[in-house]
Design an enzyme around this catalytic site. Structure first.
Site, PDB file in Angstrom:
ATOM      1  CD  GLU A  43      -2.901  -0.879  -0.219  1.00  0.00           C
ATOM      2  OE1 GLU A  43      -2.962   0.236  -0.773  1.00  0.00           O
ATOM      3  OE2 GLU A  43      -3.468  -1.885  -0.668  1.00  0.00           O
ATOM      4  CE1 TYR A 126      -6.987   2.633  -1.013  1.00  0.00           C
ATOM      5  CE2 TYR A 126      -4.654   3.012  -0.578  1.00  0.00           C
ATOM      6  CZ  TYR A 126      -5.661   2.242  -1.120  1.00  0.00           C
ATOM      7  OH  TYR A 126      -5.361   1.070  -1.746  1.00  0.00           O
ATOM      8  CG  ASP A 144      -8.501   3.469  -5.051  1.00  0.00           C
ATOM      9  OD1 ASP A 144      -9.721   3.280  -5.177  1.00  0.00           O
ATOM     10  OD2 ASP A 144      -7.661   3.044  -5.852  1.00  0.00           O
TER      11      ASP A 144
END
Length: 302
Positions: A43, A126, A144
């Site tokens: 991520e 996010y 996102d």
DNA sequence: CATACGTGGGC
DNA sequence: TGCCCAAGTAT
């Protein structure tokens, strides 16, 4: 007018989930054996960097630092070096800081709680939702750029979402979230994948879209975007470009670098100095002595 | 809330 | 050739 009345939610769910089951990419951070730490690393790397460029960096990173504790034990400058050319190297520093916090505050285990994730360096709304959802199968609205674009089109009948995430978008995402945790987690990654592969920014492949028949934007005739101009990212000639050049020299030199080596990357002395000062202020570069620099080392033991 | 923050690939 | 965009965050 509620989301419920505009979109057949159960049909939307089953259609997207079936499409995902058939078309999902086989990405390593989605493998069952991917640890929460692996998901978190992915991520961070995927924040503004395309999947294709992340893949090799992700593998090398986890090979070297398979746990948060392993990364925390190394110097932050090593993280910056391993980051390579992924861009936005502050992410490397923040990932190192997050690993340190996880090691010190969470016994070396990536927390599964959204609020605890959010408290980590480099973890925003996010990423906290993504890690909680993908790694721990929790029920969270994961918003996102892909998901926002899909919802903008399918629900709001506009080509692009607003510049910044709005409360209305959060409401929509929450309203569309399946009830069960496990289903919600798969839904989150499935909508993201649909945005990445089909409902793309530039030329959406509506012909191959499983939800085209219930897409409000499509049904409205795919009206072009009418909002304020979406400002592009400037780069050439900016401090960012100079910072990139300076840091590239530091990354490739294993050890200390002289002022002369850094001066060679940019002709204009004022901007060059400003860029270097900025890197030092950000903790990406460490002054060692007068006219000598290096990537940040471990803090002095004490 | 607007802006700074890297890098490279696609059209 | 440029312009646009890519799983955002911090300030």
């Amino acid at each position: 007018m509620s989301v419920e009345t505009a979109v057949p939610i159960p049909l939307l769910h089953s259609t997207v989930l079936e499409w995902y089951a058939a078309h999902a990419r086989d990405l390593p951070w989605r493998a069952p054996e991917a640890t929460p730490w692996a998901v978190m690393v992915s991520e961070f790397m995927l924040q503004q960097t395309p999947v294709k460029r992340v893949l090799p960096a992700y593998t090398a990173w986890l090979e070297r630092w398979p746990t948060p504790a392993a990364l925390a034990a190394d110097a932050p400058g090593e993280a910056v070096r391993m980051w390579g050319r992924l861009g936005y190297p502050r992410r490397a520093l923040r990932l190192h800081a997050a690993a340190t916090a996880i090691t010190e505050r969470h016994g070396g285990e990536v927390p599964d709680d959204h609020a605890e994730l959010l408290a980590l360096p480099g973890v925003g709304e996010y990423t906290a939702a993504a890690v909680a959802s993908f790694a721990f199968r929790r029920r969270h609205a994961v918003l996102d750029t892909n998901v926002r674009r899909v919802f903008a089109r399918v629900v709001d009948a506009v080509e692009y979402p607003p510049t910044a995430t709005t409360a209305a978008e959060r409401r929509t995402a929450t309203a569309l979230l399946p009830e069960a945790d496990e289903t919600a987690a798969t839904w989150a990654v499935a909508v993201m994948e649909l945005g990445a592969l089909v409902c793309t920014a530039r030329t959406p492949r509506c012909g191959g879209c499983p939800v085209a028949a219930m897409c409000a934007w499509r049904l409205a005739g795919s009206p072009p975007y009418e909002g304020p101009p979406r400002r592009g990212q400037t780069y050439a000639g900016t401090d960012r470009q100079v910072r990139g050049k300076l840091l590239a020299v530091l990354r490739e030199a294993h050890g200390e670098v002289s002022q002369a080596e850094l001066d060679a990357v940019w002709h204009e002395p004022v901007q060059r100095a400003r860029a270097l000062d900025g890197l030092v202020a950000d903790g990406l570069v460490e002054p060692v002595a007068q006219g000598v620099y290096r990537l940040p080392g471990a803090p002095a033991a004490g």
